[in-house]
Design a protein around this motif. Structure first.
Motif, PDB file in Angstrom:
ATOM      1  N   LEU A   1       0.834  -1.202   0.000  1.00 18.50           N
ATOM      2  CA  LEU A   1       0.000   0.000   0.000  1.00 18.50           C
ATOM      3  C   LEU A   1       0.872   1.256   0.000  1.00 18.50           C
ATOM      4  O   LEU A   1       0.549   2.251  -0.650  1.00 18.50           O
ATOM      5  N   THR A   2       1.981   1.192   0.716  1.00 19.33           N
ATOM      6  CA  THR A   2       2.918   2.318   0.723  1.00 19.33           C
ATOM      7  C   THR A   2       3.461   2.574  -0.676  1.00 19.33           C
ATOM      8  O   THR A   2       3.565   3.719  -1.128  1.00 19.33           O
ATOM      9  N   ASP A   3       3.809   1.483  -1.383  1.00 21.88           N
ATOM     10  CA  ASP A   3       4.284   1.627  -2.762  1.00 21.88           C
ATOM     11  C   ASP A   3       3.187   2.197  -3.662  1.00 21.88           C
ATOM     12  O   ASP A   3       3.468   2.996  -4.565  1.00 21.88           O
ATOM     13  N   PHE A   4       1.951   1.776  -3.415  1.00 22.48           N
ATOM     14  CA  PHE A   4       0.836   2.260  -4.231  1.00 22.48           C
ATOM     15  C   PHE A   4       0.650   3.764  -4.038  1.00 22.48           C
ATOM     16  O   PHE A   4       0.428   4.496  -5.001  1.00 22.48           O
ATOM     17  N   ILE A   5       0.749   4.241  -2.800  1.00 24.98           N
ATOM     18  CA  ILE A   5       0.588   5.676  -2.528  1.00 24.98           C
ATOM     19  C   ILE A   5       1.673   6.474  -3.231  1.00 24.98           C
ATOM     20  O   ILE A   5       1.420   7.533  -3.830  1.00 24.98           O
ATOM     21  N   GLY A   6       2.883   5.998  -3.161  1.00 24.18           N
ATOM     22  CA  GLY A   6       3.965   6.596  -3.930  1.00 24.18           C
ATOM     23  C   GLY A   6       4.277   8.046  -3.604  1.00 24.18           C
ATOM     24  O   GLY A   6       4.633   8.826  -4.488  1.00 24.18           O
ATOM     25  N   GLY A   7       4.126   8.464  -2.363  1.00 24.26           N
ATOM     26  CA  GLY A   7       4.479   9.821  -1.984  1.00 24.26           C
ATOM     27  C   GLY A   7       3.454  10.879  -2.330  1.00 24.26           C
ATOM     28  O   GLY A   7       3.764  12.085  -2.296  1.00 24.26           O
ATOM     29  N   MET A   8       2.229  10.490  -2.649  1.00 23.67           N
ATOM     30  CA  MET A   8       1.190  11.474  -2.950  1.00 23.67           C
ATOM     31  C   MET A   8       0.863  12.314  -1.717  1.00 23.67           C
ATOM     32  O   MET A   8       0.915  11.832  -0.582  1.00 23.67           O
ATOM     33  N   GLN A   9       0.519  13.567  -1.948  1.00 22.52           N
ATOM     34  CA  GLN A   9       0.270  14.509  -0.865  1.00 22.52           C
ATOM     35  C   GLN A   9      -1.073  14.248  -0.203  1.00 22.52           C
ATOM     36  O   GLN A   9      -2.063  13.911  -0.863  1.00 22.52           O
ATOM     37  N   VAL A  10      -1.122  14.419   1.110  1.00 17.31           N
ATOM     38  CA  VAL A  10      -2.358  14.301   1.871  1.00 17.31           C
ATOM     39  C   VAL A  10      -3.274  15.469   1.520  1.00 17.31           C
ATOM     40  O   VAL A  10      -2.840  16.622   1.447  1.00 17.31           O
ATOM     41  N   LEU A  11      -4.565  15.174   1.299  1.00 15.67           N
ATOM     42  CA  LEU A  11      -5.545  16.208   0.983  1.00 15.67           C
ATOM     43  C   LEU A  11      -6.053  16.847   2.270  1.00 15.67           C
ATOM     44  O   LEU A  11      -6.360  16.150   3.232  1.00 15.67           O
ATOM     45  N   THR A  12      -6.150  18.165   2.272  1.00 15.83           N
ATOM     46  CA  THR A  12      -6.626  18.894   3.447  1.00 15.83           C
ATOM     47  C   THR A  12      -7.695  19.898   3.022  1.00 15.83           C
ATOM     48  O   THR A  12      -7.891  20.143   1.826  1.00 15.83           O
ATOM     49  N   ASP A  13      -8.365  20.485   3.992  1.00 17.29           N
ATOM     50  CA  ASP A  13      -9.350  21.513   3.671  1.00 17.29           C
ATOM     51  C   ASP A  13      -8.713  22.697   2.948  1.00 17.29           C
ATOM     52  O   ASP A  13      -9.386  23.418   2.202  1.00 17.29           O
ATOM     53  N   ASP A  14      -7.425  22.885   3.154  1.00 14.69           N
ATOM     54  CA  ASP A  14      -6.727  23.992   2.519  1.00 14.69           C
ATOM     55  C   ASP A  14      -6.268  23.653   1.099  1.00 14.69           C
ATOM     56  O   ASP A  14      -6.086  24.543   0.272  1.00 14.69           O
ATOM     57  N   PHE A  15      -6.111  22.352   0.820  1.00 13.49           N
ATOM     58  CA  PHE A  15      -5.615  21.947  -0.498  1.00 13.49           C
ATOM     59  C   PHE A  15      -6.167  20.568  -0.843  1.00 13.49           C
ATOM     60  O   PHE A  15      -5.685  19.555  -0.351  1.00 13.49           O
ATOM     61  N   ALA A  16      -7.208  20.558  -1.691  1.00 11.97           N
ATOM     62  CA  ALA A  16      -7.828  19.291  -2.094  1.00 11.97           C
ATOM     63  C   ALA A  16      -8.289  19.399  -3.548  1.00 11.97           C
ATOM     64  O   ALA A  16      -9.487  19.481  -3.824  1.00 11.97           O
ATOM     65  N   PRO A  17      -7.353  19.383  -4.508  1.00 17.03           N
ATOM     66  CA  PRO A  17      -7.723  19.525  -5.929  1.00 17.03           C
ATOM     67  C   PRO A  17      -8.254  18.221  -6.514  1.00 17.03           C
ATOM     68  O   PRO A  17      -7.673  17.635  -7.433  1.00 17.03           O
ATOM     69  N   VAL A  18      -9.376  17.768  -5.996  1.00 21.01           N
ATOM     70  CA  VAL A  18      -9.923  16.464  -6.377  1.00 21.01           C
ATOM     71  C   VAL A  18     -10.195  16.394  -7.875  1.00 21.01           C
ATOM     72  O   VAL A  18      -9.830  15.424  -8.547  1.00 21.01           O
ATOM     73  N   ASP A  19     -10.839  17.418  -8.422  1.00 14.89           N
ATOM     74  CA  ASP A  19     -11.198  17.379  -9.843  1.00 14.89           C
ATOM     75  C   ASP A  19      -9.969  17.358 -10.742  1.00 14.89           C
ATOM     76  O   ASP A  19      -9.988  16.760 -11.818  1.00 14.89           O
ATOM     77  N   GLN A  20      -8.909  18.012 -10.305  1.00  9.59           N
ATOM     78  CA  GLN A  20      -7.693  18.016 -11.118  1.00  9.59           C
ATOM     79  C   GLN A  20      -6.946  16.693 -11.017  1.00  9.59           C
ATOM     80  O   GLN A  20      -6.280  16.272 -11.974  1.00  9.59           O
ATOM     81  N   LEU A  21      -7.034  16.027  -9.875  1.00  3.83           N
ATOM     82  CA  LEU A  21      -6.370  14.739  -9.706  1.00  3.83           C
ATOM     83  C   LEU A  21      -7.096  13.639 -10.470  1.00  3.83           C
ATOM     84  O   LEU A  21      -6.479  12.677 -10.948  1.00  3.83           O
ATOM     85  N   LEU A  22      -8.420  13.756 -10.548  1.00  3.44           N
ATOM     86  CA  LEU A  22      -9.224  12.740 -11.214  1.00  3.44           C
ATOM     87  C   LEU A  22      -9.308  13.058 -12.694  1.00  3.44           C
ATOM     88  O   LEU A  22      -9.922  14.023 -13.123  1.00  3.44           O
TER      89      LEU A  22
END
Length: 490
Positions: A466-487
């Motif tokens: 699972l750690t390899d799958f995450i691959g260092g992606m940034q945690v989403l927060t209320d201050d930064f959550a670009p969901v539409d751009q990631l998807l």
């Protein structure tokens, strides 16, 4: 032109543009979704139409008598509005999907022409009000302010009242008729009778628009405040019902068998529920998003006496479920209308054995339900041995699901991921189920249960994998959550 008439025309024309802009989101949603890109496209196209319309209207006002132009512009805008509805529904079928060119083109078809024509009206009216050059600043400022107030009023009235009370088609037809009536009224008041041939041509266009509106396919059974919803019968199962939201298959319900789980991802969530407590034992479950109420009905059927609460933002979707999807509220199933992020704050600490996250705006999890702060709220609500199961849809390169797993893992010490092997490898798009708990997860039992209950091949990813799958992606927060751009949609 009298001052009161000038004020009315600027107020009315500016307000009509914002009615178009607001309703445009509802018209294009069934074909291209309701993502941030779609919203941005509607706003951008509307602003472009306003800019070019104002420029063109000013140019015309300096070359022709504006009194002969204003009434015609209103009538023409009414016809363009009437024709918009069938054009969008016909073109939408050809442009269906989330591709950016399709989004921009369908948005332009929806709003550009009527908004441009309407935006040409204010500079014409301003021209007619500039009788005294010593008061140009006052006249322009006053009419500009009135136009802005018209836009604000229309935005609030449409968003809070019209969309909640009327279908989009009724709003569009009503606006078209209002514009045409206003145009005729202005022509009569100013004694600017149009030529017979012009009247005949406009009448033909209006009738053609009305005819197309009748013939154009309507993708919705019900228009809610958030969705274009339709329920279809499964040809292979007379008691099977498929709920479509904005043209995407959202839920499958068997009216006769609430324990039936048709879609693979619901089978995976069912397997997680079976880990919380065996079938037959009551649980306290909280569902973030109801949709077709497939999983809530499953919990009720397999665990009588459970406390089964559903947070569903769309109250009309709850009504649709009760009317057509055999949703029966009672002591073991309660639907609460409202935003899950707001409602979960009122939920008591350690009050749930199972939390299911299955809320979507089109194909994306609403960004404010995908952040670390939301995950912390869910952790607060869960009991120490409770389990959180979150449904996520993503496509290669799988940036959103990797970021969301990282986000959940930042709050819960024990996390696993259920998905098809090809989706984990980044080859195909799919549903992913994130499973999280404060206590170690029974991963062996989960894998065994999935192999027995799932209709398609599935793997459970955890630990180093699972750690390899995450691959260092940034945690989403209320201050930064670009969901539409990631998807990234295919």
């Amino acid at each position: 032109m009298p001052g009161k008439l000038a004020a009315f025309l600027v107020f009315f024309a500016s307000g009509a543009v914002l009615v178009l802009e607001t309703v445009a989101l509802r018209l294009v949603g069934p074909y291209v979704g309701v993502s941030l890109q779609v919203t941005s496209s509607v706003i951008g196209v509307a602003l472009a139409a306003i800019a070019y319309g104002a420029w063109f209207g000013g140019w015309l006002a300096d070359r022709f008598d504006p009194r002969r132009l204003v009434a015609g512009a209103l009538v023409l805008a009414g016809i363009a509005t009437a024709v918009t509805l069938p054009l969008v529904r016909l073109a939408g079928e050809a442009l269906r999907g989330g591709a950016v060119p399709g989004i921009l083109l369908l948005t332009m078809i929806t709003i550009f022409v009527p908004a441009l024509v309407l935006s040409a009206v204010p500079p014409m009216v301003v021209k007619l009000q500039l009788a005294d050059l010593r008061r140009t600043g006052e006249v322009v400022g006053r009419l500009s302010s009135i136009g802005t107030l018209g836009a604000v009023t229309a935005t609030l009235a449409t968003g809070f009242v019209l969309v909640a009370a009327l279908p989009s088609s009724v709003i569009m037809v009503g606006l078209a008729v209002s514009l045409a009536v206003a145009g005729v009224g202005v022509a009569v008041y100013l004694r600017q009778a149009p030529k017979t041939k012009v009247v005949a041509a406009l009448a033909v266009l209006g009738v053609a628009g009305a005819a197309l509106s009748v013939l154009a396919p309507n993708p919705c059974d019900v228009e809610t405040a958030y969705h274009c919803a339709a329920v279809r019968v499964d040809p292979a199962n007379p008691s099977g019902r498929v709920l479509f939201l904005n043209a995407a298959e959202h839920s499958y319900v068997d009216l006769k068998d609430p324990s039936h789980l048709q879609f693979a991802y619901t089978q995976w969530i069912g397997a997680v529920a079976d880990l919380v407590k065996p079938r037959g034992e009551r649980i306290d479950a909280l569902h973030l998003g109801g949709g077709g109420f497939t999983v809530p009905r499953y919990v009720t059927a397999t665990r009588p006496g459970s406390d089964n609460v559903v947070f569903e933002i769309d109250d009309r979707l709850i009504d649709l479920g009760e009317r057509e999807l055999a949703v029966r509220e009672g002591p073991d199933l309660k639907a609460v209308a409202g935003d899950a992020r707001m409602l979960i704050g009122g939920r008591a600490d350690a009050s749930a054995d199972l939390v299911v996250g299955d809320a979507f705006g089109d194909l994306a999890v609403p960004w404010h339900l995908a952040t670390k702060e939301m995950a912390q709220e869910i952790a607060r609500v869960l009991r120490p041995n409770g389990i959180y199961a979150q449904n996520v849809i993503d496509y290669p390169p799988s940036r959103f699901i990797r970021a969301e797993v990282a986000t959940v893992a930042a709050v819960f010490p024990h996390v696993a991921l259920i998905a098809p092997p090809a989706a984990v490898d980044g080859k195909v798009g799919a549903n992913f189920i994130i499973v999280a708990s404060q206590q170690p997860l029974p991963l062996v039992a989960l894998a065994e249960h999935l192999s027995d209950s799932s209709d398609e091949a599935v793997v459970v990813v955890f630990g180093a994998g699972l750690t390899d799958f995450i691959g260092g992606m940034q945690v989403l927060t209320d201050d930064f959550a670009p969901v539409d751009q990631l998807l990234i949609l295919p």
